[in-house]
Design a protein around this motif. Structure first.
Motif, short mmCIF file in Angstrom:
data_model
loop_
_atom_site.label_atom_id
_atom_site.label_comp_id
_atom_site.label_asym_id
_atom_site.label_seq_id
_atom_site.Cartn_x
_atom_site.Cartn_y
_atom_site.Cartn_z
N SER A 232 41.50 49.75 48.53
CA SER A 232 40.11 49.28 48.20
C SER A 232 40.17 48.69 46.70
CB SER A 232 38.99 49.95 48.48
OG SER A 232 38.82 50.17 49.84
N VAL A 236 40.34 45.00 44.87
CA VAL A 236 39.60 44.58 43.54
C VAL A 236 40.45 43.98 42.55
CG1 VAL A 236 37.82 45.25 41.70
CG2 VAL A 236 37.71 46.40 44.29
N ARG A 237 41.55 44.58 42.13
CA ARG A 237 42.28 44.23 41.16
C ARG A 237 43.27 42.74 41.42
NH1 ARG A 237 45.68 49.61 40.13
NH2 ARG A 237 44.03 50.96 39.16
N SER A 239 41.49 40.34 43.25
CA SER A 239 40.38 39.44 43.72
C SER A 239 39.97 39.35 45.02
CB SER A 239 40.80 38.12 43.18
OG SER A 239 41.12 37.99 41.87
N ILE A 240 40.37 40.36 45.75
CA ILE A 240 40.10 40.55 47.08
C ILE A 240 40.55 39.24 47.94
CG2 ILE A 240 38.08 41.31 48.79
CD1 ILE A 240 38.41 42.88 46.16
N ALA A 273 35.89 46.64 50.44
CA ALA A 273 36.12 46.09 48.89
C ALA A 273 35.43 45.10 48.66
CB ALA A 273 37.47 45.96 49.04
N LYS A 274 35.17 43.89 49.59
CA LYS A 274 34.11 42.97 49.02
C LYS A 274 32.75 43.55 49.11
CE LYS A 274 36.81 39.06 51.26
NZ LYS A 274 36.90 38.19 52.01
N CYS A 277 32.47 44.81 45.61
CA CYS A 277 32.41 44.05 44.52
C CYS A 277 31.04 43.35 44.37
CB CYS A 277 33.54 43.14 44.78
SG CYS A 277 35.23 43.78 44.33
N ASP A 278 30.72 42.84 45.73
CA ASP A 278 29.27 42.25 45.47
C ASP A 278 28.01 43.21 44.87
OD1 ASP A 278 30.21 40.13 46.95
OD2 ASP A 278 29.75 40.74 48.76
N VAL A 280 28.84 45.67 42.83
CA VAL A 280 29.08 45.84 41.42
C VAL A 280 28.54 44.73 40.57
CG1 VAL A 280 30.74 45.87 39.61
CG2 VAL A 280 30.93 47.23 41.65
N ILE A 281 28.68 43.46 41.06
CA ILE A 281 28.24 42.02 40.31
C ILE A 281 26.70 42.25 40.41
CG2 ILE A 281 28.02 39.66 40.64
CD1 ILE A 281 30.81 39.86 42.03
#
Length: 450
Positions: A232, A236-237, A239-240, A273-274, A277-278, A280-281
């Motif tokens: 995962s 992220v690294r 860019s998914i 993972a996506k 990321c969402d 986190v943003i």
């Protein structure tokens, strides 16, 4: 001594142009809520943070805490001086509508809220890890390993005997969240598995230890959890992007050994993972709202003077004037122009060093608006770490064997512990204490002689 200390703080604050506030709350050993207040200001050209008080708050709502702050700050006369307030980000403190920071701005309009930057990343990661079911399960399972070993001295001795290490228990307030326990288990998972096997196979272990070892052993030998987490992070690294799914499929073939269907596994990894990321943003955009102010403070960084000479930072200046209307736009821009054009200032390393240089060369009146802005920058806090240090002092003073200490005595002992060097530097401190003590009430003995 505490009263003499407070009077000295008042005199220093009277000389300071700007002050910022830090506040935090904890529970002491007697299960009382202790609310700590700290003020930050410049003494000379150096920023200092001074402990004010521990307060036993009964009403821990936003309005109750705000009333406590207003009452304690009233004697310092901070109506126009308070430019920043820093808290740890709890909803009751940071709420944009009915939180303490918004209620305080009704009385102190220039007191901009600063979310403690030492807490922010930890809180972002915590929110992400609690929002996704599979990620939450992953970290909950890890927590179980620490609880299993630390809840029994016999199990803990076995762990130290085989691994020469201990598995840390999860602490919600630690600022590195749970990275230590992830690293510890990942690096020692083989030896930890040996611990479980020894408990299962050797006689002399209680039933609870055996059946918990069976469950933990099944978890520790399956690499899926760790590999999923690593995959995962790799997503992220990268860019998914779905373009890397082919290489991940090959890794999953080796990893799973037909334990689960490949397509389902990849879909879950990409989804997790996506989703992370969402989260986190969203969390970063919400918690780092004050970042624009700190970006604007870069106009005073001597390292940027050469660049600012070529491209004047008008947008940053506009942002600063919007947040700090006590500054004069015309004077500030003209003084910054002179500052940028003079090569002497460009050789200074930091804003703190710039403040010292201006004091030593009697440039405060010449660069009056720049000196104001420097003081604003140095006074504005970026964390509530000093409040956490006060809590450490609280634990040393108020213990299980001394848990009935009153608030007045607690504050006095805290000052003697936290600011002992400062008290020694107060001019005629002993004489002032004697005079105040003698005037507190009518006494039989005379303490003052003319």
């Amino acid at each position: 001594m505490y009263k003499v200390y407070i009077e000295e703080i008042k005199r220093e604050i009277d000389k300071a142009r700007f002050v910022s506030l830090q506040a935090d709350e904890t529970t002491d050993v007697s299960c009382r809520s202790q609310f700590v207040i700290i003020l930050r200001y410049l003494k000379g050209y150096q920023p200092v943070e001074r402990f004010i008080a521990f307060i036993d708050v009964q009403d821990r709502t936003a309005m109750g805490l705000t009333n406590v702050l207003k009452e304690e700050l009233n004697c310092f006369g901070l109506k126009e001086k308070l430019i920043a307030q820093a808290y740890d980000g709890a909803a009751v403190m940071s709420g944009s509508r009915n939180g303490v920071q918004s209620l305080m701005k009704e009385v102190y309009p220039n007191a901009h809220y600063v979310h403690c930057y030492a807490h922010q990343l930890n809180l972002v990661l915590k929110k992400v890890c609690s929002s996704n079911k599979r990620v939450r399960t992953f970290f909950s399972t890890l927590s179980g390993f620490g609880v299993f070993f630390t809840s029994s001295p016999k199990r803990n001795d076995l762990l130290r005997e085989i691994t020469f290490k201990q598995i840390p228990r999860v602490c919600e307030t630690r600022w590195n969240f749970r990275s230590k326990i992830v690293t510890c288990i990942k690096e020692n998972k083989t030896k930890i598995g040996e611990c479980f096997d020894k408990i299962i196979n050797d006689e002399g272990w209680d039933d609870t230890s055996v059946w918990q070892s069976v469950g933990n052993s099944n978890t520790i030998t399956i690499k899926e959890a760790f590999e999923k987490f690593e995959l995962s992070i790799n997503f992220v690294r990268n860019s998914i992007t779905d373009n890397v799914s082919g290489s991940i499929l090959n890794d999953c073939d080796e990893m799973h050994e037909n334990r689960m269907k490949r397509n389902t596994s990849i879909e879950l990894l990409i989804e997790d993972a996506k989703d992370a990321c969402d989260k986190v943003i969203n969390e970063i955009s919400d918690r780092f709202r004050s970042i624009e102010i700190f970006k604007s403070f870069s106009i005073l960084d001597p390292k940027n003077f050469k660049f600012n000479r070529q491209q004047f930072p008008r947008n940053h200046i506009k942002n600063i004037l919007t947040n700090f209307p006590m500054l004069s736009e015309v004077k500030l821009m003209s003084e910054l122009t002179v500052l940028y054009e003079n090569a002497v200032f460009s050789d200074i390393g930091t804003i703190n060093a710039l403040s010292q240089f201006m004091h030593e060369n009697n440039l405060i009146e010449t660069f009056s608006e720049v000196s104001k802005l420097i003081e604003i920058v140095l006074v504005t806090p970026v964390s509530t770490a000093d409040a956490e240090r006060c809590f450490s002092t609280l634990k040393r003073i108020k213990t299980l064997l001394r848990n009935s200490t009153g608030q007045d005595r607690l504050n006095a002992l805290a000052v003697l512990s936290i600011h002992k060097d400062y008290l020694q530097d107060i001019d005629q401190f002993n004489q002032k204490v004697i005079e105040m003590f003698s005037l507190m009430k009518q006494r039989r003995a005379e303490y003052l002689y003319k």
